[in-house]
Design an enzyme around this catalytic site. Structure first.
Site, PDB file in Angstrom:
ATOM      1  N   ASP A  65       0.834  -1.197   0.000  1.00 36.24           N
ATOM      2  CA  ASP A  65       0.000   0.000   0.000  1.00 36.24           C
ATOM      3  C   ASP A  65       0.870   1.248   0.000  1.00 36.24           C
ATOM      4  OD1 ASP A  65      -2.689  -1.013   0.247  1.00 36.24           O
ATOM      5  OD2 ASP A  65      -2.183  -1.604   2.285  1.00 36.24           O
ATOM      6  N   TYR A  67       2.085   4.738   1.646  1.00 35.80           N
ATOM      7  CA  TYR A  67       2.096   5.222   3.025  1.00 35.80           C
ATOM      8  C   TYR A  67       0.824   6.027   3.270  1.00 35.80           C
ATOM      9  CZ  TYR A  67       7.143   4.202   2.895  1.00 35.80           C
ATOM     10  OH  TYR A  67       8.366   3.597   2.779  1.00 35.80           O
ATOM     11  N   PHE A  78       7.569   2.421  -1.390  1.00 30.18           N
ATOM     12  CA  PHE A  78       8.608   2.598  -0.378  1.00 30.18           C
ATOM     13  C   PHE A  78       9.214   4.011  -0.356  1.00 30.18           C
ATOM     14  CE2 PHE A  78       8.679  -2.029  -1.106  1.00 30.18           C
ATOM     15  CZ  PHE A  78       8.458  -2.476   0.187  1.00 30.18           C
ATOM     16  N   HIS A 195      10.159  -8.993   4.452  1.00 31.37           N
ATOM     17  CA  HIS A 195       9.860  -7.579   4.261  1.00 31.37           C
ATOM     18  C   HIS A 195      10.874  -6.725   5.036  1.00 31.37           C
ATOM     19  CE1 HIS A 195       7.538  -3.806   4.387  1.00 31.37           C
ATOM     20  NE2 HIS A 195       6.905  -4.289   3.326  1.00 31.37           N
TER      21      HIS A 195
END
Length: 229
Positions: A65, A67, A78, A195
Site C-alpha cells: 500500500d 504510506y 517505499f 519484508h
C-alpha cells in the site's frame, strides 16, 4: 474511461481500463478523494508507470500500500518526497544497500547513500516501484484494498512477465511473494526475502544482497546496472 498514464503502459493495459471492475474502482477512488484525504495526490497515482515506461523496466520492486501518513506517499513504492523523514522500512532498505554495495563504493569513490527518499532516481533508471494498491485513505492502512487495484497491478506484472525477458523481480514479504507467484522464473530473476519492516528485516532482509545480485544479473544480460546509491 480515460486514464492518464504513460503511453507505453496504456498499450499493454488498455483492456484493463475497459473492464467493469476498473469502472467501479475509478468511481470508488473518485468518491474517496471527494470525501476526505487520500494518498498519494491524484496526479501521482500512476507515477510509478509514468517514470518507468514499459520498455525501460529492468527491476520491479513490489510494495503493498502507499504510506498513509501526511506528506509521505508520492506514487512510488517505499519512497517519500524529499525532506520527509524516512519511514522505518525505507531506512532498512538503505541500510541493506549500504551493507551490500555502499561500503565498497564508498571505499572506491567516496560516495554515500543519497540523503532523500524520493527514489525517482531509481525509477528513471528502470526500477518499477509498484504498490499492489495505488491509493489509500489517510491514516487507514489497507483501506483501498480489494477494490480492484490488485487486479490492475496483477495485469501489469503479468504483462511484464509474459512480454519482457531478463527482468529482476524483488519480492519482499509474504504478500509480495504471493503476488509474484505466477512470474515466469525461467525468463526472469526472482529474488525473495522477508519484508524490510522492523518486524521482519532481521529475519533475512538484512543480508539478502538483492541489490548487488540484481546488478550482477543485469550486467550478465548486457544491461546497465542500477545506481542504487
Amino acid at each position: 474511461m480515460e486514464v492518464k498514464i504513460n503511453p507505453s503502459w496504456r498499450k499493454h493495459l488498455a483492456k484493463e481500463f475497459e473492464q467493469p471492475y476498473f469502472a467501479e474502482l475509478a468511481a470508488f477512488v473518485k468518491k474517496e478523494y471527494l470525501n476526505g484525504a487520500v494518498y498519494p495526490a491524484p496526479k501521482n497515482i500512476f507515477r510509478a508507470f509514468d517514470l518507468c515506461p514499459f520498455e525501460k523496466v529492468k527491476v520491479i520492486i513490489l510494495g503493498q500500500d502507499p504510506y498513509h501518513g501526511e506528506r509521505q506517499a508520492n506514487g512510488l513504492a517505499f519512497a517519500v518526497d524529499k525532506n520527509v523523514k524516512f519511514p522505518p522500512s525505507l531506512q532498512n532498505i538503505f541500510k541493506e544497500i549500504e551493507n551490500d554495495i555502499g561500503s565498497v563504493a564508498a571505499r572506491e569513490s567516496q560516495v554515500s547513500i543519497k540523503e532523500d527518499g524520493d527514489l525517482s532516481r531509481w525509477a528513471k533508471q528502470g526500477v518499477l516501484l509498484l504498490n499492489a494498491t495505488l491509493t489509500v485513505r489517510a491514516h487507514v492502512a489497507g483501506s483501498h484494498q480489494e477494490r480492484g487495484w490488485e487486479l490492475f497491478t496483477d495485469a501489469a506484472i503479468r504483462a511484464l512477465s509474459d512480454e519482457r525477458e531478463h527482468l529482476v523481480f524483488m519480492l519482499w514479504g509474504n504478500y509480495a511473494k504471493a503476488k509474484g507467484a505466477h512470474i515466469d522464473r525461467i525468463k526472469h530473476l526472482v529474488l525473495e526475502a522477508p519484508h524490510p519492516s522492523p518486524f521482519s528485516a532481521a529475519s533475512g532482509f538484512f543480508g539478502c544482497k538483492h541489490f548487488s545480485k540484481a546488478n550482477e544479473y543485469l550486467a550478465e544480460q548486457g544491461e546497465e546496472p542500477i545506481d542504487w546509491l
